[in-house]
Design a protein around this motif. Structure first.
Motif, short mmCIF file in Angstrom:
data_model
loop_
_atom_site.label_atom_id
_atom_site.label_comp_id
_atom_site.label_asym_id
_atom_site.label_seq_id
_atom_site.Cartn_x
_atom_site.Cartn_y
_atom_site.Cartn_z
N SER A 1 0.81 -1.23 0.00
CA SER A 1 0.00 0.00 0.00
C SER A 1 0.84 1.27 0.00
N LYS A 2 2.15 1.13 -0.14
CA LYS A 2 3.04 2.31 -0.05
C LYS A 2 2.57 3.43 -0.98
N THR A 3 2.64 4.63 -0.47
CA THR A 3 2.23 5.89 -1.14
C THR A 3 0.71 6.04 -1.30
N LEU A 51 7.14 -5.00 6.70
CA LEU A 51 8.08 -3.99 6.22
C LEU A 51 8.94 -4.62 5.12
N ILE A 52 8.88 -4.03 3.91
CA ILE A 52 9.58 -4.66 2.77
C ILE A 52 10.71 -3.79 2.23
N GLY A 53 10.93 -2.62 2.83
CA GLY A 53 12.01 -1.76 2.37
C GLY A 53 13.18 -1.78 3.34
N THR A 81 13.31 -12.03 -1.95
CA THR A 81 14.15 -11.47 -3.01
C THR A 81 13.31 -10.65 -3.98
N MET A 82 14.01 -9.83 -4.74
CA MET A 82 13.41 -9.11 -5.87
C MET A 82 14.18 -9.54 -7.11
N ALA A 83 13.45 -9.89 -8.16
CA ALA A 83 14.12 -10.32 -9.40
C ALA A 83 14.54 -9.09 -10.19
N GLY A 98 8.04 -12.08 -5.92
CA GLY A 98 7.02 -11.81 -6.93
C GLY A 98 6.30 -10.52 -6.63
N MET A 99 6.24 -9.65 -7.65
CA MET A 99 5.54 -8.37 -7.56
C MET A 99 4.55 -8.30 -8.72
N SER A 100 3.94 -7.14 -8.97
CA SER A 100 2.91 -7.05 -10.01
C SER A 100 3.38 -7.61 -11.35
N GLY A 101 4.63 -7.31 -11.71
CA GLY A 101 5.11 -7.67 -13.04
C GLY A 101 5.60 -9.10 -13.19
N VAL A 104 3.47 -13.37 -2.20
CA VAL A 104 3.75 -12.40 -3.26
C VAL A 104 3.41 -11.01 -2.74
N ARG A 105 4.20 -10.02 -3.15
CA ARG A 105 4.03 -8.64 -2.68
C ARG A 105 3.56 -7.79 -3.84
N ILE A 106 2.28 -7.43 -3.83
CA ILE A 106 1.70 -6.80 -5.01
C ILE A 106 1.08 -5.45 -4.68
N GLY A 107 1.55 -4.41 -5.38
CA GLY A 107 1.03 -3.07 -5.18
C GLY A 107 0.24 -2.60 -6.38
N THR A 108 0.96 -2.28 -7.46
CA THR A 108 0.37 -1.64 -8.63
C THR A 108 -0.85 -2.37 -9.19
N ALA A 109 -0.78 -3.68 -9.28
CA ALA A 109 -1.89 -4.42 -9.90
C ALA A 109 -3.18 -4.32 -9.08
N GLN A 121 -1.23 2.75 -10.39
CA GLN A 121 0.12 3.34 -10.43
C GLN A 121 0.34 4.25 -9.22
N ARG A 122 1.61 4.29 -8.78
CA ARG A 122 1.96 5.19 -7.69
C ARG A 122 2.38 6.53 -8.26
C1 LIG Z 1 6.94 -1.60 -4.14
C2 LIG Z 1 7.38 -2.98 -3.85
C3 LIG Z 1 6.61 -4.10 -4.26
C4 LIG Z 1 5.34 -3.98 -5.06
O1 LIG Z 1 5.63 -3.61 -6.38
P1 LIG Z 1 4.49 -3.50 -7.50
O2 LIG Z 1 5.25 -3.55 -8.77
O3 LIG Z 1 3.80 -2.21 -7.29
O4 LIG Z 1 3.59 -4.66 -7.33
C5 LIG Z 1 7.06 -5.36 -3.90
N1 LIG Z 1 8.20 -5.52 -3.20
C6 LIG Z 1 8.97 -4.50 -2.80
C7 LIG Z 1 10.20 -4.76 -2.02
C8 LIG Z 1 8.59 -3.19 -3.12
O5 LIG Z 1 9.35 -2.16 -2.72
#
Ligand SMILES: *Cc1c(COP(=O)(O)O)cnc(C)c1O
Length: 225
Positions: A34-36, A77-79, A158-160, A199-202, A215-220, A224-225
């Motif tokens: 939900s960031k931003t 917390l993911i950052g 992880t982030m790909a 795994g994120m939106s993309g 999975v961590r999904i924001g944009t989808a 858009q942020r």
């Molecule tokens: C922002 C963020 C996401 C979500 O990204 P989207 O592309 O918006 O789904 C997932 N993981 C991390 C670590 C992020 O910072």
């Protein structure tokens, strides 16, 4: 599409990807990022049944946690977490970004008499711009973390790489799964639950194919942020 339509679509796509990978449809947990976005959207999503929410900044997480009307929400917390902000953390928040020995030691100091649940963030793609411990440094970090009695390591994150190549994206996810299996086999952490936060939106379909549990999904979901 409305928030609830996007949410239901994402849930359906997650279930589809799980089934396509010969996994139960409910095997993969959605963490809504939900960031931003305003806390009102968190509350709206919570009313639709969403439990897990993530922010990448601890200050914003605390603000939303305090102002949200959603009683059952669970926060992640993911950052990156600076050691001087550890004092803002409560033991209800799950930290996906444990990435260095100094942070492990700081967490132990702050949570002397309680527990903090963490995932170790691994920089599988090796890109300089990405945070996370490099695979070559994982064992050194793991040794420090395992000596901190207040830290429970639930799993790995992880982030790909952002890449058009499915093979490149999937390799990062597969590497994390392989590392997780080794952590389990070598019993590196007491209480390790094998979470694979990837795994994120993309790229969440590829992550699920490679075994993602979260999975961590924001944009989808939120747009858009
Ligand atoms: C922002 C963020 C996401 C979500 O990204 P989207 O592309 O918006 O789904 C997932 N993981 C991390 C670590 C992020 O910072």
């Amino acid at each position: 599409m409305s928030l609830s339509e996007r949410y239901r679509q994402v849930l359906a796509e997650i279930a589809e990807a799980a089934v396509a990978a010969n996994r139960p449809a409910d095997d993969v947990h959605l963490i809504a990022v939900s960031k931003t976005h305003p806390v009102a959207l968190v509350d709206e999503l919570a009313a639709l049944g969403q439990v897990d929410f993530a922010e990448n900044r601890i200050a914003e997480l605390c603000e939303k946690q305090a102002s949200s009307q959603a009683s059952g929400a669970r926060w992640h917390l993911i950052g990156q977490l600076q050691t001087n902000k550890v004092k803002l953390l409560t033991s209800e928040t799950i930290v996906h970004s444990l990435d260095r020995p100094s942070l492990a030691e700081k967490l132990q100091q702050h949570f002397t008499n309680s527990k903090v649940r963490c995932l170790i963030q691994v920089n599988c793609s090796g890109e300089a711009s990405k945070s996370g411990v490099l695979p070559a440094d994982f064992d050194t970090l793991a040794e420090v973390v395992s000596k901190q009695p207040s830290i429970q390591v639930l799993g790995l994150m992880t982030m790909a790489e952002h890449s058009e190549s499915e093979a490149v994206v999937r390799r990062a996810f597969a590497d994390l799964r392989t590392l997780s299996r080794r952590v389990t086999e070598q019993k590196l952490f007491q209480g390790f639950e094998g979470w694979l936060s990837m795994g994120m939106s993309g790229d969440f379909r590829h992550a699920i194919a490679e075994g993602a549990t979260h999975v961590r999904i924001g944009t989808a979901i939120f747009g858009q942020r």
